[in-house]
Each structure stands twice: as C-alpha cells, then as structure tokens.
Design an enzyme around this catalytic site. Structure first.
Site, mmCIF file in Angstrom:
data_model
loop_
_atom_site.group_PDB
_atom_site.id
_atom_site.type_symbol
_atom_site.label_atom_id
_atom_site.label_comp_id
_atom_site.label_asym_id
_atom_site.label_seq_id
_atom_site.Cartn_x
_atom_site.Cartn_y
_atom_site.Cartn_z
ATOM 1 N N THR A 42 6.264 -5.099 0.277
ATOM 2 C CA THR A 42 5.531 -3.937 0.407
ATOM 3 C C THR A 42 4.388 -3.989 1.188
ATOM 4 O O THR A 42 3.560 -5.058 0.688
ATOM 5 C CB THR A 42 5.035 -3.200 -1.013
ATOM 6 O OG1 THR A 42 6.350 -2.832 -1.940
ATOM 7 C CG2 THR A 42 4.189 -1.947 -0.956
ATOM 8 N N THR A 45 2.194 -5.099 6.474
ATOM 9 C CA THR A 45 2.863 -6.400 7.218
ATOM 10 C C THR A 45 4.362 -6.222 6.813
ATOM 11 O O THR A 45 5.140 -6.381 7.908
ATOM 12 C CB THR A 45 2.522 -7.679 6.901
ATOM 13 O OG1 THR A 45 1.004 -7.977 6.556
ATOM 14 C CG2 THR A 45 2.925 -8.920 7.842
ATOM 15 N N ASP A 98 -1.620 -11.326 -0.069
ATOM 16 C CA ASP A 98 -3.157 -11.064 -0.017
ATOM 17 C C ASP A 98 -3.660 -12.407 0.177
ATOM 18 O O ASP A 98 -4.838 -12.307 0.936
ATOM 19 C CB ASP A 98 -3.679 -10.080 -1.078
ATOM 20 C CG ASP A 98 -3.098 -8.986 -1.367
ATOM 21 O OD1 ASP A 98 -2.896 -8.058 -0.429
ATOM 22 O OD2 ASP A 98 -2.507 -8.892 -2.348
ATOM 23 N N GLY A 110 -2.258 -6.044 -3.793
ATOM 24 C CA GLY A 110 -3.146 -5.224 -2.927
ATOM 25 C C GLY A 110 -2.535 -3.719 -2.794
ATOM 26 O O GLY A 110 -3.339 -2.831 -2.761
ATOM 27 N N GLY A 111 -1.571 -3.764 -2.734
ATOM 28 C CA GLY A 111 -0.879 -2.681 -2.725
ATOM 29 C C GLY A 111 -0.132 -1.943 -3.552
ATOM 30 O O GLY A 111 0.684 -0.957 -3.716
ATOM 31 N N GLU A 117 7.615 -6.173 -6.910
ATOM 32 C CA GLU A 117 7.693 -7.298 -5.924
ATOM 33 C C GLU A 117 8.142 -8.539 -6.671
ATOM 34 O O GLU A 117 9.158 -9.396 -6.251
ATOM 35 C CB GLU A 117 6.463 -7.552 -5.438
ATOM 36 C CG GLU A 117 6.137 -6.658 -4.256
ATOM 37 C CD GLU A 117 4.413 -6.250 -3.842
ATOM 38 O OE1 GLU A 117 4.454 -5.748 -2.713
ATOM 39 O OE2 GLU A 117 3.941 -7.153 -4.300
HETATM 40 C C1 5RP Z 1 1.604 -5.029 -2.147
HETATM 41 C C2 5RP Z 1 1.403 -6.765 -1.612
HETATM 42 C C3 5RP Z 1 1.228 -6.694 -0.246
HETATM 43 O O1 5RP Z 1 2.287 -7.574 0.046
HETATM 44 C C4 5RP Z 1 -0.106 -7.096 -0.059
HETATM 45 O O2 5RP Z 1 -1.139 -6.451 -0.577
HETATM 46 C C5 5RP Z 1 -0.408 -7.699 1.521
HETATM 47 O O3 5RP Z 1 -0.392 -6.359 2.076
HETATM 48 P P1 5RP Z 1 -0.710 -5.937 3.671
HETATM 49 O O4 5RP Z 1 0.692 -6.574 4.617
HETATM 50 O O5 5RP Z 1 -0.860 -4.622 4.046
HETATM 51 O O6 5RP Z 1 -1.885 -6.847 3.998
HETATM 52 O O7 5RP Z 1 1.287 -7.560 -2.420
HETATM 53 O O8 5RP Z 1 1.525 -5.129 -3.650
#
Ligand code: 5RP
Length: 237
Positions: A42, A45, A98, A110-111, A117
């Site tokens: 998620t 990226t 992150d 972060g998401g 995950e």
């Molecule tokens: C979501 C995650 C994401 O992989 C992590 O936050 C990185 O996100 P991005 O690719 O938007 O920087 O762990 O729960």
C-alpha cells in the site's frame, strides 16, 4: 547487512521523488513471476508498482492486496484480486516503507495499512521493498512509529510508550481518530531510536491492545530497490 549492491545506472539523474517512485515501481516488475499471484502493499510507491503491473496484467494470475485502497486500484487496473484465505503461498510481496535500514529492517504504516501488510508479507516467500532514497536510514525511529491498537487500549499504550521515552499520539483525520481498514486506531510514536528492531517488535507485539507494531524486523525485506540520483540500487539482505 548488505550482501549485494548493484548500481543499474551510472550517470547521475536529477529526478523528483515522484519520478524515483515510478522508477522503483517499474524496477519491481522483474521480480514478478509469470502465472503467479503477487502480494501487493500500500502507498504512493506501490501505486506506481500497480501502474507498472497493469502493463503485464495478462501474464499474471492476479494479486492479493494489503488494503482497501490497493484493492480498488488493482481492480480499476483490471487485475483480479484474491482473498488471502484462498491463496496458500505467495512467491513475491512488493511494498514500500517509511524507513529501511541496510539490514532490511523497516518502519511501515504511514498509510495505516500495516496490519494487512504484515499478514500478506508473512505468507510471501520474498519481500521486495521499493522506496526512494529518502527512506534509507541507519537506525529506525526518525519517522514516527505507527502502531495499530484496539481503541480502548490507546491511552494505556501511549503511557507505556511515554515511559520508554516516546511521544505518542492518536492519528487524527478531520478532527477524529483515523479508523483503519480493520476498524482500529493508529498511535504514532515520535522520539524512539530502535536499535534492536527484532527485540523491539517482539516486545511491543506482546502489549495487550496492540494489533500490529509498524516495525517489520521479524519479517524484514529480502530485497530493497532504492531509487536515487544514480538510478535504482538493488540491496539484497
Ligand atoms: C502503508 C505503508 C507504506 O508502504 C509506507 O507508508 C510508504 O508509503 P509511500 O510509498 O507512500 O511513501 O507502510 O501502510
């Protein structure tokens, strides 16, 4: 420990963070095995990876997704999404991070998708982390550590992190606690230096009310595709 580092491009590239995400998303395609079901993480990226995956969708069986957001994007791209309960094994899981260290240890969440995950990653033989080089760190903890918690335990868990020297708060959206895909809260903890990620993950995972801690150390990355000024560098751990 870095066992293998391969610089794909030698010339220096001036690329935006978004372009670096596109680059690593595309680079992850080489880990996709034809005819298989791919584990999909998620984030922004991973969204680039899904765009790349869509270009070869007819050569894969489908995907298992780690969030409602990724499921929607996969389906919109015409990629079949399987329930994890119907899939015994996943060869490759591709996800962002992150923070990631040269040992393959990560902070994720972060998401807010860390629980699913970690579940999908647990079922995969290989975890391929894709990230731009702003995520590369020597010690985990500069990024606030996400922890998914049962709502009634949030205050108690935040006090426990305070006792460890952390500064914890409930993640808010529009003035209300963010509710995860699993109906829980996220506590974000600033000020920790996670020098022993495996021990830390095992310790916090035992706390009553913790659903998932966003340290991925027991299940770390096997490969990291890191986008930077010299292109994509492949780290294998
Ligand atoms: C979501 C995650 C994401 O992989 C992590 O936050 C990185 O996100 P991005 O690719 O938007 O920087 O762990 O729960």
């Amino acid at each position: 420990m870095v066992l293998n580092k391969i610089a794909v491009f030698s010339q220096t590239l001036a690329m935006t963070q978004d372009e670096l995400k596109t680059l690593v998303g595309q680079a992850a395609l080489k880990y996709v095995v034809k005819g298989e079901i791919i584990g999909v993480g998620t984030g922004s990226t991973v969204n680039k990876f899904i765009d790349a995956l869509a270009t070869i969708k007819d050569s894969i069986k489908g995907a298992v997704s780690s969030s409602v957001a990724s499921t929607e994007k996969l389906k919109a791209a015409g990629i079949p999404v399987f329930d994890l309960n119907d899939v015994e094994e996943i060869g490759v899981y591709v996800d962002g991070a992150d923070e990631v260290t040269e040992g393959g240890f990560m902070i994720k969440g972060g998401g807010a998708a860390l629980t699913r995950e970690k579940i999908v990653a647990a079922q995969a033989k290989q975890f391929v982390c894709i990230a731009d080089d702003s995520k590369w760190v020597s010690v985990l903890g500069n990024f606030p550590l996400p922890v998914e918690v049962i709502p009634m335990s949030a205050a108690r868990i935040m006090r426990q992190f305070k006792a460890m020297g952390g500064d914890a708060s409930i993640r808010m959206v529009n003035g209300s606690p963010l509710i995860t895909d699993n109906g829980q809260y996220i506590v974000d903890v600033k000020g920790l230096k996670i020098t022993h990620p495996v021990e830390f993950e095992n310790q916090i995972s035992q706390w009553p009310g913790v659903v998932t801690v966003g340290v991925f150390a027991v299940q770390r990355a096997h490969v990291c595709l890191l986008g930077g000024p010299t292109g994509v560098t492949t780290y294998t751990f």
